[in-house]
Scaffold this motif. Structure first.
Motif, PDB file in Angstrom:
ATOM      1  N   LYS A 103      -0.669   2.242  12.168  1.00 47.70           N
ATOM      2  CA  LYS A 103       0.660   1.870  11.670  1.00 47.70           C
ATOM      3  C   LYS A 103       0.870   2.282  10.220  1.00 47.70           C
ATOM      4  O   LYS A 103       1.986   2.682   9.836  1.00 47.70           O
ATOM      5  CB  LYS A 103       0.854   0.359  11.809  1.00 47.70           C
ATOM      6  N   ASN A 104      -0.172   2.221   9.409  1.00 45.69           N
ATOM      7  CA  ASN A 104      -0.002   2.368   7.960  1.00 45.69           C
ATOM      8  C   ASN A 104      -0.520   3.676   7.368  1.00 45.69           C
ATOM      9  O   ASN A 104      -0.400   3.890   6.160  1.00 45.69           O
ATOM     10  CB  ASN A 104      -0.693   1.202   7.252  1.00 45.69           C
ATOM     11  N   MET A 105      -1.077   4.571   8.185  1.00 43.04           N
ATOM     12  CA  MET A 105      -1.740   5.751   7.634  1.00 43.04           C
ATOM     13  C   MET A 105      -0.802   6.898   7.297  1.00 43.04           C
ATOM     14  O   MET A 105      -1.196   7.848   6.614  1.00 43.04           O
ATOM     15  CB  MET A 105      -2.827   6.248   8.595  1.00 43.04           C
ATOM     16  N   GLY A 106       0.440   6.833   7.734  1.00 42.93           N
ATOM     17  CA  GLY A 106       1.365   7.942   7.528  1.00 42.93           C
ATOM     18  C   GLY A 106       1.779   8.134   6.074  1.00 42.93           C
ATOM     19  O   GLY A 106       1.801   7.190   5.284  1.00 42.93           O
ATOM     20  N   PHE A 107       2.142   9.366   5.735  1.00 43.13           N
ATOM     21  CA  PHE A 107       2.606   9.691   4.381  1.00 43.13           C
ATOM     22  C   PHE A 107       3.846   8.884   4.028  1.00 43.13           C
ATOM     23  O   PHE A 107       4.008   8.429   2.898  1.00 43.13           O
ATOM     24  CB  PHE A 107       2.900  11.192   4.299  1.00 43.13           C
ATOM     25  N   GLU A 110       2.912   5.575   2.641  1.00 39.36           N
ATOM     26  CA  GLU A 110       2.397   5.602   1.265  1.00 39.36           C
ATOM     27  C   GLU A 110       3.557   5.737   0.277  1.00 39.36           C
ATOM     28  O   GLU A 110       3.545   5.142  -0.794  1.00 39.36           O
ATOM     29  CB  GLU A 110       1.413   6.753   1.085  1.00 39.36           C
ATOM     30  N   ILE A 111       4.568   6.529   0.646  1.00 37.64           N
ATOM     31  CA  ILE A 111       5.779   6.626  -0.170  1.00 37.64           C
ATOM     32  C   ILE A 111       6.399   5.244  -0.339  1.00 37.64           C
ATOM     33  O   ILE A 111       6.891   4.878  -1.405  1.00 37.64           O
ATOM     34  CB  ILE A 111       6.819   7.567   0.503  1.00 37.64           C
ATOM     35  N   ASP A 164      10.624  12.684  -5.743  1.00 33.43           N
ATOM     36  CA  ASP A 164      10.726  11.217  -5.754  1.00 33.43           C
ATOM     37  C   ASP A 164      11.412  10.686  -4.506  1.00 33.43           C
ATOM     38  O   ASP A 164      12.366   9.906  -4.566  1.00 33.43           O
ATOM     39  CB  ASP A 164      11.480  10.745  -7.004  1.00 33.43           C
ATOM     40  N   LEU A 165      10.913  11.143  -3.350  1.00 38.51           N
ATOM     41  CA  LEU A 165      11.538  10.769  -2.084  1.00 38.51           C
ATOM     42  C   LEU A 165      11.256   9.326  -1.708  1.00 38.51           C
ATOM     43  O   LEU A 165      10.141   8.828  -1.876  1.00 38.51           O
ATOM     44  CB  LEU A 165      11.019  11.674  -0.960  1.00 38.51           C
ATOM     45  N   SER A 166      12.257   8.664  -1.173  1.00 39.33           N
ATOM     46  CA  SER A 166      12.053   7.364  -0.543  1.00 39.33           C
ATOM     47  C   SER A 166      11.583   7.615   0.885  1.00 39.33           C
ATOM     48  O   SER A 166      11.605   8.754   1.374  1.00 39.33           O
ATOM     49  CB  SER A 166      13.364   6.573  -0.507  1.00 39.33           C
TER      50      SER A 166
END
Length: 224
Positions: A103-107, A110-111, A164-166
């Motif tokens: 669930k949490n490993m995606g880029f 992290e953004i 600086d992408l959300s």
């Protein structure tokens, strides 16, 4: 070491669920990430001597792209991994750790700040393995394969990489060119590696991408 029945079943599930994907996110990608993750894990003292940790790493790496939002056909696919782990009889602690890694490993997470704090050693090696497969020679091939599968513009000098992408902006790829993806994500991964071994391997792959882009821009402009 012989594969467990659960691992063999996971491999079969991956082959079935990812069969229709383009080659950037196919079963071969999942198998490479598994091999990388286990290789990294064996260099981590906290993981190498723990069969439970190695099982968590292997299953999370194998199953990490099942239900990926980029390929989701039906919302029910988001539950496939959870249902698989339950069917295989994994205890709640193992299952919850595997699901949390996926669930949490995606880029995009992290953004969004999800993984900026503490993380488990198992999480670190699985995430690093997935990111290693996103850079270097394989990463370049995967990037252009994915872009081509979505009919994305190869390169447009008038479209600058976004900064600086959300999370929402990153997931909106409508205006993104394939080459800009290097600047918006791939070239950032080296500095986001979690493990010592992952950081070391990322250096070579990162330099390969930089050399590729240098040549790409020269050829695009007619200077090479």
């Amino acid at each position: 070491m012989a594969k467990s029945e659960t691992v063999r079943n996971a491999e079969r599930l991956v082959e079935v669920m990812m069969k229709g994907n383009d080659a950037s996110h196919d079963a071969a990608h999942a198998f490479r990430v598994r091999d990388l993750a286990l290789s990294l894990a064996h260099e981590e003292e906290a993981l190498s001597s723990s069969p439970i940790s190695l099982q968590i790493v292997e299953l999370a790496a194998l199953l990490h792209d099942i239900g990926d939002y980029k390929y989701l056909k039906n919302p029910s696919e988001e539950k496939i991994v959870e249902e698989f782990l339950e069917k295989e009889g994994l205890d709640t602690d193992k299952s919850s750790k595997i699901l949390a890694i996926i669930k949490n490993m995606g880029f995009k997470e992290e953004i969004n700040g999800v993984t900026n704090g503490s993380y488990t050693p198992e999480f670190g090696v699985v995430q690093d393995a997935d990111r290693l497969d996103a850079i270097g020679a394989i990463g370049i091939a995967r990037c252009f394969t994915f872009g081509g599968s979505r009919n994305r513009v190869l390169h447009d000098p008038n479209i600058q990489p976004r900064s600086d992408l959300s999370k929402d902006q990153y997931m909106n790829k409508d205006e993104q060119t394939t080459v800009n993806h290097f600047h918006e994500k791939l070239l950032k991964l080296k500095d986001l590696m979690k493990t010592k071994a992952g950081k070391a391997r990322a250096e070579k792959r990162h330099k390969f991408m930089e050399e590729f882009l240098k040549e790409f821009y020269l050829e695009w402009s007619g200077k090479a």
